[in-house]
Design an enzyme around this catalytic site. Sequence first.
Site, mmCIF file in Angstrom:
data_model
loop_
_atom_site.group_PDB
_atom_site.id
_atom_site.type_symbol
_atom_site.label_atom_id
_atom_site.label_comp_id
_atom_site.label_asym_id
_atom_site.label_seq_id
_atom_site.Cartn_x
_atom_site.Cartn_y
_atom_site.Cartn_z
ATOM 1 C CB SER A 137 -0.862 0.052 1.262
ATOM 2 O OG SER A 137 -1.606 -1.110 1.392
ATOM 3 C CG HIS A 171 -2.260 -0.482 -4.322
ATOM 4 N ND1 HIS A 171 -2.483 0.844 -4.023
ATOM 5 C CD2 HIS A 171 -2.646 -1.179 -3.213
ATOM 6 C CE1 HIS A 171 -2.979 0.937 -2.806
ATOM 7 N NE2 HIS A 171 -3.093 -0.268 -2.300
ATOM 8 C CD GLU A 183 -2.167 3.850 -6.757
ATOM 9 O OE1 GLU A 183 -2.223 3.210 -5.684
ATOM 10 O OE2 GLU A 183 -2.174 5.097 -6.795
ATOM 11 C CG ASN A 221 -3.092 4.003 0.560
ATOM 12 O OD1 ASN A 221 -4.268 4.094 0.917
ATOM 13 N ND2 ASN A 221 -2.546 2.856 0.210
HETATM 14 N N1 3HC Z 1 -15.369 -9.794 -0.728
HETATM 15 C C1 3HC Z 1 -16.090 -9.934 -1.843
HETATM 16 N N2 3HC Z 1 -17.245 -9.269 -2.078
HETATM 17 C C2 3HC Z 1 -17.696 -8.458 -1.108
HETATM 18 C C3 3HC Z 1 -17.009 -8.283 0.098
HETATM 19 C C4 3HC Z 1 -15.793 -8.990 0.274
HETATM 20 N N3 3HC Z 1 -15.048 -8.867 1.364
HETATM 21 N N4 3HC Z 1 -17.701 -7.403 0.862
HETATM 22 C C5 3HC Z 1 -18.791 -7.045 0.163
HETATM 23 N N5 3HC Z 1 -18.781 -7.675 -1.025
HETATM 24 C C6 3HC Z 1 -19.769 -7.582 -2.085
HETATM 25 C C7 3HC Z 1 -21.104 -8.098 -1.622
HETATM 26 O O1 3HC Z 1 -21.179 -9.487 -1.707
HETATM 27 C C8 3HC Z 1 -22.029 -7.411 -2.592
HETATM 28 O O2 3HC Z 1 -21.987 -8.086 -3.825
HETATM 29 P P1 3HC Z 1 -23.325 -8.154 -4.737
HETATM 30 O O3 3HC Z 1 -23.495 -6.787 -5.308
HETATM 31 O O4 3HC Z 1 -22.980 -9.193 -5.746
HETATM 32 O O5 3HC Z 1 -24.415 -8.538 -3.820
HETATM 33 C C9 3HC Z 1 -21.356 -6.037 -2.803
HETATM 34 O O6 3HC Z 1 -19.997 -6.215 -2.387
HETATM 35 C C10 3HC Z 1 -22.000 -4.969 -1.958
HETATM 36 O O7 3HC Z 1 -21.972 -5.410 -0.608
HETATM 37 P P2 3HC Z 1 -23.103 -5.131 0.448
HETATM 38 O O8 3HC Z 1 -24.419 -5.004 -0.246
HETATM 39 O O9 3HC Z 1 -22.985 -6.131 1.540
HETATM 40 O O10 3HC Z 1 -22.669 -3.769 1.142
HETATM 41 P P3 3HC Z 1 -22.463 -2.334 0.537
HETATM 42 O O11 3HC Z 1 -23.384 -2.019 -0.566
HETATM 43 O O12 3HC Z 1 -22.435 -1.482 1.736
HETATM 44 O O13 3HC Z 1 -20.995 -2.385 -0.099
HETATM 45 C C11 3HC Z 1 -18.672 -2.150 0.028
HETATM 46 C C12 3HC Z 1 -19.884 -2.820 0.622
HETATM 47 C C13 3HC Z 1 -18.461 -2.598 -1.422
HETATM 48 C C14 3HC Z 1 -17.479 -2.602 0.852
HETATM 49 C C15 3HC Z 1 -18.878 -0.584 0.049
HETATM 50 O O14 3HC Z 1 -19.212 -0.182 1.343
HETATM 51 C C16 3HC Z 1 -17.647 0.187 -0.378
HETATM 52 O O15 3HC Z 1 -17.371 0.346 -1.555
HETATM 53 N N6 3HC Z 1 -16.895 0.699 0.623
HETATM 54 C C17 3HC Z 1 -15.630 1.427 0.354
HETATM 55 C C18 3HC Z 1 -14.547 0.433 0.132
HETATM 56 C C19 3HC Z 1 -13.238 1.099 -0.171
HETATM 57 O O16 3HC Z 1 -13.072 2.303 -0.183
HETATM 58 N N7 3HC Z 1 -12.228 0.259 -0.414
HETATM 59 C C20 3HC Z 1 -10.876 0.706 -0.649
HETATM 60 C C21 3HC Z 1 -10.123 0.674 0.626
HETATM 61 S S1 3HC Z 1 -8.475 1.291 0.444
HETATM 62 C C22 3HC Z 1 -7.595 -0.024 -0.091
HETATM 63 O O17 3HC Z 1 -8.052 -1.125 -0.203
HETATM 64 C C23 3HC Z 1 -6.166 0.265 -0.420
HETATM 65 C C24 3HC Z 1 -5.223 -0.093 0.646
HETATM 66 O O18 3HC Z 1 -3.932 0.206 0.197
HETATM 67 C C25 3HC Z 1 -5.454 0.560 1.979
#
Ligand code: 3HC
Length: 313
Positions: A137, A171, A183, A221
């Site tokens: 990251s 990434h 990325e 990040n």
């Molecule tokens: N693995 C696989 N699929 C997942 C999952 C997981 N861990 N968590 C949720 N999902 C899927 C669900 O199964 C669902 O799929 P579907 O559309 O086929 O039903 C879909 O995601 C939506 O999930 P939910 O309906 O349960 O919940 P939400 O609509 O609230 O979405 C979320 C959940 C996609 C996590 C949404 O809240 C989101 O986009 N959050 C922001 C996530 C984000 O910003 N991520 C980046 C983080 S930074 C990073 O990773 C970089 C690192 O360097 C720090």
Amino acid sequence: MAANAAASAVAHGIKSVGVVGAGQMGLGIAYVAALRAEIPSVLLCDASQAQLDKGVSFFESLLKKDVGKGKIKQDQADLARSRLITVPSVEDFARDSSKTPDMVIEAATENLAIKQKIFGSLATHLPLTTILATNTSSISISKIAASAVPAGAKPGSEEAWKGPARALGVHFFNPVPVMKLVEIIPALQTSPDVLERAQAFARACGKEITTSKDVPGFVSNRLLMPFINEAIMTLEKGIATKEDIDTTLKLGMNHPMGPLTLADFIGLDTCLSIMETMYRETSDSKYRPAVLLGRMVDAGWYGKKSGKGFYDY
Ligand code: 3HC
């Protein structure tokens, strides 16, 4: 899309992919490689058998959910499952020469020494043609790439030059099956051919790609972590409750999650480690981690994965 995507990865010589680390990122990468990019062999490696077993059941539950929702057919799920092979160590990547990875993505703990050790081991056990990618990251890709040298290679030798040239940052974002971006971060040493093949792989996984220079935190990040850190400082200063901070961003700015929920989701230890890397490498006070973030990590409150962070899980 999947057939073209697969053709594109395979056309770029990527028929077998290794993933190091069966945590949430590694598992997600293995999932999109097997299902979306249709890579014939996806070797998932973790030193912990319990973590591998947990990873495989999660992989199967994701397939089941996608079949249940009509997103994929049962035979696609069965094929994707048949592509996944678990191995206990990176040495086992080369056990079956017909499945030796053309590309490895390391998604181990966010720790430079661990990543350097893994890259040294990968360079020792895999041919010079295997692309070595890290999902870090924030850690310097050029520093990790420099460790992609086989044990015993003489400084200045062909191996010592070519080893780092096949390394780069790829990434992914959490949850990998859902987030649409990858990325890509070339190291100073990365060869153009390796960059192009890694881009083809990421596209085959169904992702849009962006490219960043090898700077602390890259683009993602560098922007996200100061935002999360500011939310933590806002809480620390008692300006608003955690719920109000999150609701402000969720409803006021249409973010899918508020910043404190997102920090819990990413892992507070990961957020701290990224902030520390950015602060250490730039000495810029805008990257200084909030004291509260450090204290929560001291307490073992890592967020969702430990059951407690800003919220209880
Ligand atoms: N693995 C696989 N699929 C997942 C999952 C997981 N861990 N968590 C949720 N999902 C899927 C669900 O199964 C669902 O799929 P579907 O559309 O086929 O039903 C879909 O995601 C939506 O999930 P939910 O309906 O349960 O919940 P939400 O609509 O609230 O979405 C979320 C959940 C996609 C996590 C949404 O809240 C989101 O986009 N959050 C922001 C996530 C984000 O910003 N991520 C980046 C983080 S930074 C990073 O990773 C970089 C690192 O360097 C720090």
